[in-house]
Design a protein around this motif. Structure first.
Motif, PDB file in Angstrom:
ATOM      1  N   LEU A 130       7.934  13.070   7.297  1.00 15.81           N
ATOM      2  CA  LEU A 130       7.312  12.286   6.252  1.00 15.81           C
ATOM      3  C   LEU A 130       5.617  12.858   6.020  1.00 15.81           C
ATOM      4  O   LEU A 130       5.055  12.764   5.253  1.00 15.81           O
ATOM      5  CB  LEU A 130       7.281  10.911   6.387  1.00 15.81           C
ATOM      6  CG  LEU A 130       8.827  10.227   5.954  1.00 15.81           C
ATOM      7  CD1 LEU A 130       8.743   8.723   6.233  1.00 15.81           C
ATOM      8  CD2 LEU A 130       8.829  10.622   4.428  1.00 15.81           C
ATOM      9  N   THR A 158       4.186  14.167  -0.662  1.00 16.66           N
ATOM     10  CA  THR A 158       4.768  14.351  -2.001  1.00 16.66           C
ATOM     11  C   THR A 158       3.736  14.009  -2.919  1.00 16.66           C
ATOM     12  O   THR A 158       2.861  13.334  -2.725  1.00 16.66           O
ATOM     13  CB  THR A 158       6.083  13.417  -2.210  1.00 16.66           C
ATOM     14  OG1 THR A 158       6.394  13.704  -3.759  1.00 16.66           O
ATOM     15  CG2 THR A 158       5.538  11.816  -2.179  1.00 16.66           C
ATOM     16  N   ARG A 180       5.311   8.434  -2.569  1.00 13.38           N
ATOM     17  CA  ARG A 180       4.436   8.508  -1.501  1.00 13.38           C
ATOM     18  C   ARG A 180       4.121   7.223  -0.929  1.00 13.38           C
ATOM     19  O   ARG A 180       3.940   7.017   0.406  1.00 13.38           O
ATOM     20  CB  ARG A 180       2.844   9.104  -1.757  1.00 13.38           C
ATOM     21  CG  ARG A 180       2.219   9.611  -0.423  1.00 13.38           C
ATOM     22  CD  ARG A 180       0.937  10.111  -1.053  1.00 13.38           C
ATOM     23  NE  ARG A 180       0.964  11.152  -2.023  1.00 13.38           N
ATOM     24  CZ  ARG A 180      -0.248  11.535  -2.866  1.00 13.38           C
ATOM     25  NH1 ARG A 180      -1.187  11.000  -2.658  1.00 13.38           N
ATOM     26  NH2 ARG A 180       0.019  12.154  -3.671  1.00 13.38           N
ATOM     27  N   GLY A 192       7.347   5.971   0.763  1.00  6.26           N
ATOM     28  CA  GLY A 192       7.527   6.849   2.167  1.00  6.26           C
ATOM     29  C   GLY A 192       6.338   6.442   3.266  1.00  6.26           C
ATOM     30  O   GLY A 192       6.979   6.184   4.410  1.00  6.26           O
ATOM     31  N   GLN A 193       5.183   6.173   2.795  1.00  7.69           N
ATOM     32  CA  GLN A 193       4.314   5.250   4.003  1.00  7.69           C
ATOM     33  C   GLN A 193       4.844   3.898   4.179  1.00  7.69           C
ATOM     34  O   GLN A 193       4.895   3.629   5.477  1.00  7.69           O
ATOM     35  CB  GLN A 193       2.910   5.162   3.127  1.00  7.69           C
ATOM     36  CG  GLN A 193       2.241   6.454   3.051  1.00  7.69           C
ATOM     37  CD  GLN A 193       0.997   6.254   2.247  1.00  7.69           C
ATOM     38  OE1 GLN A 193       0.481   5.008   1.798  1.00  7.69           O
ATOM     39  NE2 GLN A 193       0.111   7.207   2.447  1.00  7.69           N
ATOM     40  N   MET A 235       7.629   4.792   6.745  1.00  2.00           N
ATOM     41  CA  MET A 235       7.070   5.260   7.968  1.00  2.00           C
ATOM     42  C   MET A 235       6.829   4.035   8.895  1.00  2.00           C
ATOM     43  O   MET A 235       6.891   4.285   9.982  1.00  2.00           O
ATOM     44  CB  MET A 235       6.146   6.162   7.651  1.00  2.00           C
ATOM     45  CG  MET A 235       5.491   6.903   8.992  1.00  2.00           C
ATOM     46  SD  MET A 235       4.443   8.331   8.805  1.00  2.00           S
ATOM     47  CE  MET A 235       3.176   7.743   7.329  1.00  2.00           C
TER      48      MET A 235
END
Length: 88
Positions: free
Chosen positions: A17, A22, A28, A31-32, A35
């Motif tokens: 990631l 991206t 994004r 994804g954060q 994560m």
């Protein structure tokens, strides 16, 4: 599953990631968040691994992983205090 395998999978997903990223802002942000939840689960895994000697165990689920991932170390300490003193 072996703890080594779990740590390896989580670490590789975090690195993926971080490196891949991206250009799309919503993807994004998701994804954060993912994560941070994975990092929170990793925090709790280490807390349970090392805290087991002292009788400390915080369950690893989506809620606790999210709290510890978003708040960081203070979140892990807060979950430990809640688990130890309030829920027992």
């Amino acid at each position: 599953m072996s703890p080594i395998v779990v740590i390896g999978i989580i670490s590789s997903l975090i690195v993926f990631l971080l490196v891949a990223g991206t250009p799309f802002k919503p993807v994004r942000i998701v994804g954060q968040v993912v994560m941070k939840v994975m990092i929170g689960a990793l925090f709790l895994f280490f807390l349970n691994a090392f805290g087991g000697q002292f009788g400390i165990h915080v369950p690893i689920n989506l809620a606790t992983s999210s709290i510890s991932g978003i708040l960081g170390i203070p979140g892990v300490i807060g979950l430990t205090v809640i688990q130890t003193y309030i829920l027992v």
